[in-house]
Design a protein around this motif. Structure first.
Motif, mmCIF file in Angstrom:
data_model
loop_
_atom_site.group_PDB
_atom_site.id
_atom_site.type_symbol
_atom_site.label_atom_id
_atom_site.label_comp_id
_atom_site.label_asym_id
_atom_site.label_seq_id
_atom_site.Cartn_x
_atom_site.Cartn_y
_atom_site.Cartn_z
ATOM 1 N N VAL A 46 -27.744 28.508 12.807
ATOM 2 C CA VAL A 46 -26.874 29.686 12.885
ATOM 3 C C VAL A 46 -25.591 29.243 13.574
ATOM 4 C CG1 VAL A 46 -26.582 32.029 13.736
ATOM 5 C CG2 VAL A 46 -28.841 31.263 12.969
ATOM 6 N N ALA A 47 -24.489 29.271 12.828
ATOM 7 C CA ALA A 47 -23.210 28.766 13.315
ATOM 8 C C ALA A 47 -22.553 29.744 14.278
ATOM 9 C CB ALA A 47 -22.286 28.478 12.136
ATOM 10 N N ALA A 48 -21.450 29.310 14.871
ATOM 11 C CA ALA A 48 -20.740 30.148 15.843
ATOM 12 C C ALA A 48 -20.222 31.436 15.218
ATOM 13 C CB ALA A 48 -19.593 29.360 16.469
ATOM 14 N N GLY A 104 -18.104 12.786 13.172
ATOM 15 C CA GLY A 104 -17.629 13.973 12.471
ATOM 16 C C GLY A 104 -16.648 13.613 11.371
ATOM 17 N N GLY A 105 -16.751 14.298 10.234
ATOM 18 C CA GLY A 105 -15.881 14.016 9.103
ATOM 19 C C GLY A 105 -16.418 12.965 8.160
ATOM 20 N N ALA A 106 -17.639 12.488 8.400
ATOM 21 C CA ALA A 106 -18.238 11.465 7.533
ATOM 22 C C ALA A 106 -18.413 11.989 6.116
ATOM 23 C CB ALA A 106 -19.584 11.025 8.097
ATOM 24 N N LEU A 107 -18.425 11.068 5.164
ATOM 25 C CA LEU A 107 -18.620 11.451 3.770
ATOM 26 C C LEU A 107 -20.047 11.913 3.510
ATOM 27 C CD1 LEU A 107 -16.694 8.616 1.876
ATOM 28 C CD2 LEU A 107 -16.019 11.018 2.113
ATOM 29 N N ASP A 108 -21.023 11.260 4.156
ATOM 30 C CA ASP A 108 -22.421 11.624 3.967
ATOM 31 C C ASP A 108 -23.214 11.092 5.147
ATOM 32 O OD1 ASP A 108 -23.440 8.883 3.428
ATOM 33 O OD2 ASP A 108 -22.319 9.056 1.567
ATOM 34 N N PRO A 120 -19.961 25.997 21.389
ATOM 35 C CA PRO A 120 -19.004 25.609 20.350
ATOM 36 C C PRO A 120 -18.101 24.483 20.841
ATOM 37 C CG PRO A 120 -18.339 27.678 21.356
ATOM 38 C CD PRO A 120 -19.694 27.361 21.899
ATOM 39 N N GLN A 121 -17.546 23.739 19.915
ATOM 40 C CA GLN A 121 -16.617 22.657 20.244
ATOM 41 C C GLN A 121 -15.248 22.954 19.654
ATOM 42 O OE1 GLN A 121 -16.921 18.625 18.440
ATOM 43 N NE2 GLN A 121 -17.269 17.898 20.550
ATOM 44 N N TRP A 122 -15.075 22.733 18.351
ATOM 45 C CA TRP A 122 -13.806 23.049 17.696
ATOM 46 C C TRP A 122 -13.873 24.373 16.929
ATOM 47 C CZ3 TRP A 122 -9.909 20.323 19.389
ATOM 48 C CH2 TRP A 122 -10.122 19.019 19.829
ATOM 49 N N GLU A 123 -15.029 25.024 16.949
ATOM 50 C CA GLU A 123 -15.143 26.311 16.247
ATOM 51 C C GLU A 123 -14.218 27.354 16.888
ATOM 52 O OE1 GLU A 123 -18.943 24.032 15.703
ATOM 53 O OE2 GLU A 123 -17.690 24.562 17.421
ATOM 54 N N GLU A 124 -13.677 28.240 16.074
ATOM 55 C CA GLU A 124 -12.791 29.290 16.586
ATOM 56 C C GLU A 124 -13.557 30.310 17.423
ATOM 57 O OE1 GLU A 124 -10.706 31.074 13.378
ATOM 58 O OE2 GLU A 124 -9.639 29.242 12.803
ATOM 59 N N GLU A 125 -14.788 30.598 17.035
ATOM 60 C CA GLU A 125 -15.590 31.592 17.741
ATOM 61 C C GLU A 125 -16.133 31.019 19.051
ATOM 62 O OE1 GLU A 125 -15.457 32.126 13.407
ATOM 63 O OE2 GLU A 125 -16.208 30.505 14.686
ATOM 64 N N GLY A 173 -21.796 17.440 14.342
ATOM 65 C CA GLY A 173 -21.686 18.410 13.265
ATOM 66 C C GLY A 173 -20.833 17.908 12.120
ATOM 67 N N ILE A 174 -20.429 18.833 11.254
ATOM 68 C CA ILE A 174 -19.615 18.482 10.098
ATOM 69 C C ILE A 174 -18.281 17.897 10.537
ATOM 70 C CG2 ILE A 174 -18.481 19.430 8.054
ATOM 71 C CD1 ILE A 174 -20.707 21.575 8.017
ATOM 72 N N SER A 175 -17.765 18.363 11.657
ATOM 73 C CA SER A 175 -16.527 17.831 12.224
ATOM 74 C C SER A 175 -16.708 17.704 13.729
ATOM 75 C CB SER A 175 -15.342 18.752 11.904
ATOM 76 O OG SER A 175 -15.554 20.036 12.478
ATOM 77 N N GLY A 176 -15.727 17.111 14.400
ATOM 78 C CA GLY A 176 -15.798 16.972 15.848
ATOM 79 C C GLY A 176 -16.560 15.736 16.269
ATOM 80 N N SER A 177 -16.881 15.661 17.553
ATOM 81 C CA SER A 177 -17.531 14.479 18.114
ATOM 82 C C SER A 177 -18.949 14.804 18.551
ATOM 83 C CB SER A 177 -16.724 13.965 19.309
ATOM 84 O OG SER A 177 -16.655 14.956 20.321
#
Length: 320
Positions: free
Chosen positions: A123-125, A287-291, A98-103, A74-78
């Motif tokens: 559809v996100a967490a 995760g965290g890549a620029l593009d 979910p991984q690092w999502e709060e929900e 995803g946008i972040s995480g592994s």
């Protein structure tokens, strides 16, 4: 007693053995493999959010003859495992926890395959819906050996020339050392690179965390890891994908070195003089890549949002 000639007797024995074994062997023979569905492979993904775009990545492959499984970044995480991917009549869907999502809600994905492209909805967490698209990731295979150029000093020891902060800048240069004294913006080179050899000398305080993003897409982890077993999220790892073979980490606060060679997707990592990753393939962005534009050159990015970190030498040798 009637005696059989030797050769005919042997022939009778072979026939008997064949007849006795034919059925069990046939029963254990796997069914003929069906052609792989067009969804299989690696996909570079872009997620759209109110005019902004974020990178993501998906891998789909078969497990046996009846199931598709995979990995998602995803946008972040592994990289997260996908236990089952549904695909029928050009429609794909799957869910992951979910991984690092709060929900605590599962994420759900659906898409349609159209040639070598995907288009769908996530559809996100938190329940928010996002449009996304995907295109097949390039192999990045190199047909010939790389010719190495002259080394370039990415950090001049004096100032931030050649770099830019990805937000409010907290980076400073003091006594020849590039420092991020606190969590803040990531730092990225103005120049971009394709294949290269990278040498970096860094100092990580106790409990801190950073990373070097190769082409701005593949994070080689920096973390206080002395005395820990090698893992995919510790020092020497390509975050979430490749675990180092050993952990020659020094004490927190000591100067350490990385020597990293990246050719296509193939990476070799030498940590403090010891090779810990030997010419292994990086499957996709971390995760965290620029593009997610993996076929293009990219910058070197230093993670600055996970605690203090220092560098005193950063040299790159481009290839062609």
């Amino acid at each position: 007693m009637r005696r059989f000639p030797l050769v005919p007797a042997l022939l009778l024995l072979v026939v008997a053995l064949f007849n006795n074994c034919a059925s069990p062997l046939a029963a254990n023979t796997p069914p003929e493999q069906q052609p792989a569905p067009g969804i299989e492979g690696r996909w570079d993904i872009t997620i759209y959010d109110d005019g902004k775009v974020y990178p993501s990545w998906l891998e789909v492959f078969h497990s046996g003859t009846k199931r598709l499984i995979g990995h998602y970044v995803g946008i972040s995480g592994s990289a997260r495992p996908i236990s089952k991917i549904n695909f029928k009549d050009g429609k794909m869907s799957f869910t992951i926890p979910p991984q690092w999502e709060e929900e605590d809600n599962d994420l759900s994905f659906e898409a349609s395959l159209q040639g070598d492209s995907l288009a769908g909805t996530l559809v996100a967490a938190n329940g928010k819906s996002y449009k996304w698209s995907g295109r097949r990731a390039p192999s990045l295979h190199r047909d010939k050996d790389v010719v190495w150029g002259e080394p370039l000093q990415l950090f001049n020891g004096k100032n931030l020339d050649g770099w830019r902060a990805m937000g409010d800048n907290q980076w400073v240069v003091e006594s020849g050392v590039l420092k991020s004294p606190r969590s803040g913006a990531n730092l990225v080179t103005e120049k971009t690179f394709n294949d290269f050899k990278l040498h970096a000398e860094f100092r990580c305080p106790k409990g801190s965390n950073s990373g070097l993003y190769l082409r701005g897409r593949y994070e080689v982890q920096i973390e206080d890891s002395k005395g820990k077993d090698p893992q995919k999220d510790l020092l020497g790892a390509v975050y979430g994908f490749i675990k180092p073979s050993d952990m020659p980490a020094k004490d927190a606060g000591e100067w350490q070195t990385y020597d990293i060679t990246l050719v296509g997707r193939m990476v070799t990592i030498v940590l403090n003089g010891k090779q810990v990753v030997c010419n292994q393939e990086i499957p996709g962005i971390t995760g965290g890549a620029l593009d997610s534009r993996e076929g293009e050159p990219g910058p070197i990015m230093i993670q600055g949002d996970h605690g203090p970190i220092e560098f005193r030498k950063i040299t790159i040798t481009p290839g062609r």
